[in-house]
Scaffold this motif. Structure first.
Motif, PDB file in Angstrom:
ATOM      1  N   GLY A 134      23.456  17.903  26.595  1.00  0.00           N
ATOM      2  CA  GLY A 134      24.578  16.969  26.591  1.00  0.00           C
ATOM      3  C   GLY A 134      25.842  17.452  27.262  1.00  0.00           C
ATOM      4  N   TYR A 135      25.897  18.732  27.610  1.00  0.00           N
ATOM      5  CA  TYR A 135      27.104  19.259  28.250  1.00  0.00           C
ATOM      6  C   TYR A 135      26.776  20.560  28.968  1.00  0.00           C
ATOM      7  N   SER A 136      27.673  20.973  29.833  1.00  0.00           N
ATOM      8  CA  SER A 136      27.546  22.252  30.536  1.00  0.00           C
ATOM      9  C   SER A 136      28.890  22.961  30.492  1.00  0.00           C
ATOM     10  N   VAL A 137      28.887  24.216  30.066  1.00  0.00           N
ATOM     11  CA  VAL A 137      30.130  24.986  29.936  1.00  0.00           C
ATOM     12  C   VAL A 137      30.471  25.648  31.270  1.00  0.00           C
ATOM     13  N   SER A 138      31.736  25.593  31.651  1.00  0.00           N
ATOM     14  CA  SER A 138      32.192  26.273  32.866  1.00  0.00           C
ATOM     15  C   SER A 138      32.979  27.543  32.563  1.00  0.00           C
ATOM     16  N   HIS A 139      33.624  27.612  31.371  1.00  0.00           N
ATOM     17  CA  HIS A 139      34.452  28.782  31.069  1.00  0.00           C
ATOM     18  C   HIS A 139      34.570  28.973  29.560  1.00  0.00           C
ATOM     19  N   TYR A 140      34.548  30.246  29.152  1.00  0.00           N
ATOM     20  CA  TYR A 140      34.830  30.641  27.768  1.00  0.00           C
ATOM     21  C   TYR A 140      36.087  31.495  27.750  1.00  0.00           C
ATOM     22  N   ASP A 141      37.002  31.161  26.857  1.00  0.00           N
ATOM     23  CA  ASP A 141      38.151  32.016  26.591  1.00  0.00           C
ATOM     24  C   ASP A 141      38.043  32.466  25.132  1.00  0.00           C
ATOM     25  N   LEU A 142      37.804  33.763  24.923  1.00  0.00           N
ATOM     26  CA  LEU A 142      37.621  34.305  23.574  1.00  0.00           C
ATOM     27  C   LEU A 142      38.811  35.185  23.233  1.00  0.00           C
ATOM     28  N   ARG A 143      39.479  34.859  22.149  1.00  0.00           N
ATOM     29  CA  ARG A 143      40.593  35.678  21.669  1.00  0.00           C
ATOM     30  C   ARG A 143      40.212  36.190  20.284  1.00  0.00           C
ATOM     31  N   TYR A 150      34.185  34.045  32.047  1.00  0.00           N
ATOM     32  CA  TYR A 150      34.675  34.505  30.748  1.00  0.00           C
ATOM     33  C   TYR A 150      36.017  35.225  30.848  1.00  0.00           C
ATOM     34  N   ASP A 151      36.891  34.944  29.873  1.00  0.00           N
ATOM     35  CA  ASP A 151      38.039  35.796  29.555  1.00  0.00           C
ATOM     36  C   ASP A 151      37.847  36.243  28.119  1.00  0.00           C
ATOM     37  N   ILE A 152      37.754  37.548  27.907  1.00  0.00           N
ATOM     38  CA  ILE A 152      37.508  38.096  26.574  1.00  0.00           C
ATOM     39  C   ILE A 152      38.657  39.027  26.201  1.00  0.00           C
ATOM     40  N   SER A 153      39.449  38.596  25.226  1.00  0.00           N
ATOM     41  CA  SER A 153      40.616  39.345  24.778  1.00  0.00           C
ATOM     42  C   SER A 153      40.347  39.832  23.359  1.00  0.00           C
ATOM     43  N   ILE A 188      35.329  47.480  24.830  1.00  0.00           N
ATOM     44  CA  ILE A 188      34.678  47.442  26.138  1.00  0.00           C
ATOM     45  C   ILE A 188      33.952  46.110  26.282  1.00  0.00           C
ATOM     46  N   SER A 189      34.083  45.468  27.437  1.00  0.00           N
ATOM     47  CA  SER A 189      33.358  44.236  27.676  1.00  0.00           C
ATOM     48  C   SER A 189      32.996  44.137  29.153  1.00  0.00           C
ATOM     49  N   ASN A 190      32.667  42.940  29.610  1.00  0.00           N
ATOM     50  CA  ASN A 190      32.213  42.737  30.985  1.00  0.00           C
ATOM     51  C   ASN A 190      33.391  42.618  31.954  1.00  0.00           C
ATOM     52  N   GLY A 191      33.093  42.868  33.227  1.00  0.00           N
ATOM     53  CA  GLY A 191      34.026  42.550  34.289  1.00  0.00           C
ATOM     54  C   GLY A 191      35.160  43.534  34.456  1.00  0.00           C
ATOM     55  N   VAL A 192      36.319  43.003  34.797  1.00  0.00           N
ATOM     56  CA  VAL A 192      37.509  43.800  35.123  1.00  0.00           C
ATOM     57  C   VAL A 192      38.438  43.843  33.926  1.00  0.00           C
ATOM     58  N   LEU A 193      39.004  45.008  33.649  1.00  0.00           N
ATOM     59  CA  LEU A 193      40.037  45.117  32.622  1.00  0.00           C
ATOM     60  C   LEU A 193      41.351  44.618  33.234  1.00  0.00           C
ATOM     61  N   TRP A 224      39.603  41.472  29.120  1.00  0.00           N
ATOM     62  CA  TRP A 224      38.543  41.616  30.122  1.00  0.00           C
ATOM     63  C   TRP A 224      38.278  40.271  30.778  1.00  0.00           C
ATOM     64  N   ARG A 225      37.994  40.309  32.080  1.00  0.00           N
ATOM     65  CA  ARG A 225      37.803  39.069  32.840  1.00  0.00           C
ATOM     66  C   ARG A 225      36.545  39.140  33.693  1.00  0.00           C
ATOM     67  N   SER A 226      35.675  38.119  33.565  1.00  0.00           N
ATOM     68  CA  SER A 226      34.488  37.962  34.397  1.00  0.00           C
ATOM     69  C   SER A 226      34.628  36.657  35.171  1.00  0.00           C
ATOM     70  N   THR A 227      34.795  36.762  36.468  1.00  0.00           N
ATOM     71  CA  THR A 227      35.093  35.583  37.280  1.00  0.00           C
ATOM     72  C   THR A 227      33.869  35.014  37.993  1.00  0.00           C
ATOM     73  N   LYS A 228      32.707  35.605  37.761  1.00  0.00           N
ATOM     74  CA  LYS A 228      31.465  35.082  38.318  1.00  0.00           C
ATOM     75  C   LYS A 228      30.598  34.543  37.178  1.00  0.00           C
ATOM     76  N   PRO A 229      29.805  33.513  37.437  1.00  0.00           N
ATOM     77  CA  PRO A 229      28.986  32.920  36.367  1.00  0.00           C
ATOM     78  C   PRO A 229      28.132  33.954  35.642  1.00  0.00           C
TER      79      PRO A 229
END
Length: 501
Positions: free
Chosen positions: A45-54, A176-179, A189-194, A208-213
């Motif tokens: 029913g839906y497709s996610v494009s971005h997650y922001d986790l705080r 993803y943005d994971i704070s 520690i998480s994925n992508g760039v600090l 942490w930021r992951s800018t690729k799917p």
């Protein structure tokens, strides 16, 4: 509310029949994305494009608090939709308005917005939650591992539900943005760039930021006391690796292996094409497990992988997954050979490069297993959920790739290896997609080859080098002795217990 059932008149019935099906009204999204192995995995029913986790995490109590914001697009008219999640939810907002929340199945969070959602529209979903992840179990299993000084989330095929709500299937990738806020004496520690790090009032927040799917199972989190190394590749990509301070005798060999990440990625880029992400590295927490996992940009490694000394083979395997598994992910979990066969074959190519046994020698060693061995009863192309990570998926799967190489020749073969990831970049693919692509590049019909090596519960009559099987019982001959390549034990050590459950 109870509704009266009114029988329509004949004229009204005709009008009802004239209404197009599309006007039937919004319906609930499916509780699964449609994977035969895992019916409840993901949602419809839906497709996610971005997650922001705080997030905020206290290691002493294993208490996790979080606010997840999901940006998505509806793929149908929705009256209700699901998220895969296990912790306690205090509030859900859909497009800024409070939504009703229910539960179903083993990990389904049912969300009913105040008004139905129209197909093709962008939506935002905010979920506020908290809990003690290690105490939440499904069929006796938890995807969240406590350590002496923190915790780790790194599991396959599922693990996200223990720490953030998601559409938990590789078919629905997102950025993803994971704070994460943790006490000052530990790190996150998480994925992508600090992207940034700030401290106040005894707490430090890592962003942490992951800018690729990225697939949900490839999203990781590790909290603990780490020695962190930072560097950059020749091309300027940040290399961040982390080693638990209490690894004991495994510390030095782990570091000696993972600090070669940039070198190995450079070599794999020459074989598989340009590295597809914006960061790289790895981490080794103090856990009792034995597996490794290709968490995107920053693989997870258990300390046990380095119990016998340095182990570059496992690093080669997990980094090869950045192309085969991460850049191109499975369409369904039945397609796992596209991940594990190719990552194992990368180890064989590394062995060949290092002079410790050619890919053909390793394939011949695999093929030397007796015809009546249970090894040949597993179909790498459709092993079943219970045998998804069986050794045959890795080793027979890699032998199948060597058989392909023998059949099409090196020029076409290495063209396939380089162009295949780019063909489905940041997306998903099936085994059938790969077979069609290999046929297109090579100009050869390959259906029988792949049927034999991936979908037959018997030892192939022709080996991966193209030679007729010798030593068959039908001819009453003794099986030939095939010498074990030098790299064999290293490769098997790297595969031992590979992946979570």
């Amino acid at each position: 509310m109870r509704h009266r059932f009114i029988v329509p008149s004949a004229a009204a019935a005709v009008l009802l029949l004239a209404i197009p099906a599309s006007a039937a009204g919004p319906t609930p999204g499916a509780p699964g994305i449609g994977d035969p192995y895992y019916p409840e995995a993901g949602n419809g029913g839906y497709s996610v494009s971005h997650y922001d986790l705080r997030l905020k995490y206290q290691p002493k109590t294993d208490r996790l608090e979080g606010t997840a914001t999901l940006l998505a697009t509806t793929t149908q008219d929705l009256s209700r939709f699901n998220l895969d999640f296990l912790l306690d939810v205090s509030e859900v907002l859909v497009n800024g308005k409070k939504a009703a929340v229910g539960r179903s199945g083993t990990h389904e969070l049912e969300i009913t917005p105040q008004t139905p959602l129209e197909k093709g529209k962008s939506i935002s979903v905010v979920v506020r939650y908290s809990g003690t992840p290690s105490q939440v179990k499904v069929n006796g299993f938890t995807g969240w591992t406590r350590t002496p000084d923190g915790a780790v989330a790194a599991q396959e095929p599922e693990g996200a539900a223990w720490w953030f709500p998601s559409n938990d299937h590789p078919r629905d990738k997102a950025t993803y943005d994971i704070s994460v806020s943790v006490p000052d004496d530990v790190q996150a520690i998480s994925n992508g760039v600090l992207a940034s790090k700030t401290s106040r009032f005894g707490w430090t927040r890592y962003n942490w930021r992951s800018t690729k799917p990225q697939a949900s199972y490839l999203t990781t989190l590790a909290i603990g006391k780490f020695d962190i190394t930072e560097d950059r590749t020749a091309g300027g990509l940040p290399v961040i690796s982390a080693y638990s301070k209490d690894l004991g005798d495994n510390y030095a060999p782990a570091k000696a292996s993972i600090e070669r990440t940039a070198e190995i990625v450079d070599w794999e880029s020459s074989v598989f094409g340009p590295y597809p992400f914006t960061a790289l590295g790895g981490y080794v927490p103090n856990v009792n497990s034995h597996y490794a996992l290709e968490t995107q940009t920053r693989p997870f490694y258990s300390p046990a992988q380095f119990a016998n000394g340095a182990n570059t083979s496992v690093v080669v395997h997990e980094l090869a997954h950045q192309w085969f598994g991460d850049y191109v992910s499975v369409n369904n979990w039945r397609d796992i050979w596209l991940n594990e066969g190719f990552a194992t074959y990368a180890q064989w190519l590394w062995s060949e490069k290092e002079g410790e046994g050619t890919a053909q020698q390793l394939a011949d060693y695999v093929y030397s297993q007796p015809a009546d061995s249970p090894f040949w009863k597993v179909k790498p192309g459709d092993p079943g959920a219970d045998r998804q990570f069986d050794g045959a998926v890795y080793n027979r799967g890699a032998a199948a790739i060597q058989a392909l190489r023998t059949t099409v020749g090196d020029q076409a073969f290495f063209t396939i290896l380089k162009q295949w990831p780019e063909q489905h970049r940041y997306g998903n693919a099936s085994i059938e997609d790969f077979v069609a692509f290999a046929e297109k590049v090579s100009g050869k019909k390959l259906g029988a080859l792949f049927d034999t090596w991936l979908f037959t519960t018997a030892k192939p009559a022709v080996g991966p080098g193209g030679a007729q099987a010798a030593g068959s019982r039908a001819h009453g001959l003794a099986a030939p002795v095939v010498k074990e390549p030098k790299s064999w034990k290293k490769i098997q050590s790297a595969l031992a217990g590979h992946h979570g459950h």
